[in-house]
Design an enzyme around this catalytic site. Structure first.
Site, PDB file in Angstrom:
ATOM      1  N   ASN A  15       0.864  -1.073  -0.303  1.00 37.89           N
ATOM      2  CA  ASN A  15      -0.778  -0.115   0.221  1.00 37.89           C
ATOM      3  C   ASN A  15       1.072   1.313   0.062  1.00 37.89           C
ATOM      4  O   ASN A  15       1.464   1.469   0.635  1.00 37.89           O
ATOM      5  CB  ASN A  15      -1.122  -0.154   1.264  1.00 37.89           C
ATOM      6  N   LYS A  17       0.209   4.140  -0.076  1.00 40.56           N
ATOM      7  CA  LYS A  17      -0.482   5.007   0.538  1.00 40.56           C
ATOM      8  C   LYS A  17      -0.543   6.460  -0.225  1.00 40.56           C
ATOM      9  O   LYS A  17       0.152   6.633  -1.586  1.00 40.56           O
ATOM     10  CB  LYS A  17       0.253   5.661   1.691  1.00 40.56           C
ATOM     11  N   HIS A 101     -10.095   1.276   5.067  1.00 44.08           N
ATOM     12  CA  HIS A 101      -8.855   1.660   5.798  1.00 44.08           C
ATOM     13  C   HIS A 101      -8.884   2.935   6.711  1.00 44.08           C
ATOM     14  O   HIS A 101      -9.350   3.166   6.368  1.00 44.08           O
ATOM     15  CB  HIS A 101      -7.530   2.186   4.588  1.00 44.08           C
ATOM     16  N   GLU A 103      -7.184   4.837   7.768  1.00 41.26           N
ATOM     17  CA  GLU A 103      -7.341   6.854   7.254  1.00 41.26           C
ATOM     18  C   GLU A 103      -8.188   7.399   6.889  1.00 41.26           C
ATOM     19  O   GLU A 103      -8.231   8.198   6.936  1.00 41.26           O
ATOM     20  CB  GLU A 103      -6.081   6.380   6.640  1.00 41.26           C
ATOM     21  N   SER A 216       2.028  -2.361  10.158  1.00 47.70           N
ATOM     22  CA  SER A 216       4.004  -1.859  10.630  1.00 47.70           C
ATOM     23  C   SER A 216       4.528  -3.641  10.141  1.00 47.70           C
ATOM     24  O   SER A 216       5.751  -4.031  10.742  1.00 47.70           O
ATOM     25  CB  SER A 216       4.507  -1.139  11.498  1.00 47.70           C
TER      26      SER A 216
END
Length: 254
Positions: A15, A17, A101, A103, A216
């Site tokens: 991803n 981002k 997601h 976010e 992470s």
């Protein structure tokens, strides 16, 4: 259990981002493609910003790396300025799209119902949604992890019915996204087991739904996380922007 007969290959999905440029993307993808065998032991994908889909399609077409988007509209078409429909993503050969997601939930106010509608649109266009679920640090501290992730997934199960067997789920503890903190393999496995049981009840007799870990994951912790029985791959953030590290994660999944 019947479902165990339908275990599939692991999936490592990057991803990116809101990162990238034409030059950087080409360098990254060429390095990843050069470092992968023609038939990797795990499925590999990158989910990229929408403006770069054409570039990624051109670079990855016919190779071992699939590609996808990071969001999709809950609407089929119409006066929704700035939105990107599932049909548009299909035009660029997208195999996957990330929905829900944290976010998007946090910064764009996406509800469980909106996430479920986006998953529906993706599936209707022949694109596999990677449905993200996860709890905040406050929710974990309050002992609400199971309640939160089951509620988020339940909305998608309710909307999709038997088609939920065609999705990918990603468990992303919010407190571990972009923070450098990672759930221990045991913590991650515990939540994956909860999600597995929920999915098994919804798609009994169908193939195993892949559940990725996405908090992470990096080259240093990937092997331990991927060794857990209910972790079927990773949704990789920052580490997917470094070819050598991404390749090491893919190798750990083989």
């Amino acid at each position: 259990m019947l479902e165990d007969a339908f275990v599939t290959r692991k999936l490592i999905a990057g991803n990116w981002k809101m990162n990238g440029s034409l030059e950087a993307n080409e360098a990254l993808l060429r390095a990843v493609l050069a470092g992968l065998p023609a038939e990797p032991a795990a499925d590999v994908a990158v989910c990229v910003p929408a403006p770069y889909l054409a570039q990624v399609q051109a670079l990855c077409q016919g190779g071992p790396v699939a590609w996808g988007a990071q969001d999709v509209s809950a609407h089929e078409r119409g006066a929704f300025t700035g939105e990107v429909s599932a049909a548009m993503l299909r035009d660029f050969g997208c195999r996957y799209v990330i929905v829900g997601h944290s976010e998007r939930r946090q910064y764009h106010g996406e509800t469980d119902e909106v996430v479920a509608a986006k998953a529906q649109r993706a599936l209707a266009a022949g694109i596999t949604p990677i449905v993200c679920v996860g709890e905040t640090e406050a929710q974990r501290d309050a002992g609400e992890t199971e309640l939160v992730v089951k509620r988020q997934l339940a909305a998608v199960i309710h909307a999709l019915g038997h088609c939920v067997g065609e999705i990918v789920v990603a468990y992303e503890p919010v407190w571990a996204i972009g923070t450098g903190r990672t759930a221990t393999p045991e913590q991650a496995q515990a939540v994956h087991a909860v999600l597995r049981a929920q999915l098994r009840a919804a798609v009994a007799g169908q193939r195993r739904v892949r559940i990725l870990y996405g908090g992470s994951m990096n080259a240093g912790n990937a092997a331990a996380l991927l060794a857990q029985p209910d972790i079927d791959g990773g949704l990789i953030g920052g580490a997917s922007l470094k070819a050598d590290e991404f390749l090491r994660i893919v190798a750990a999944a083989g």
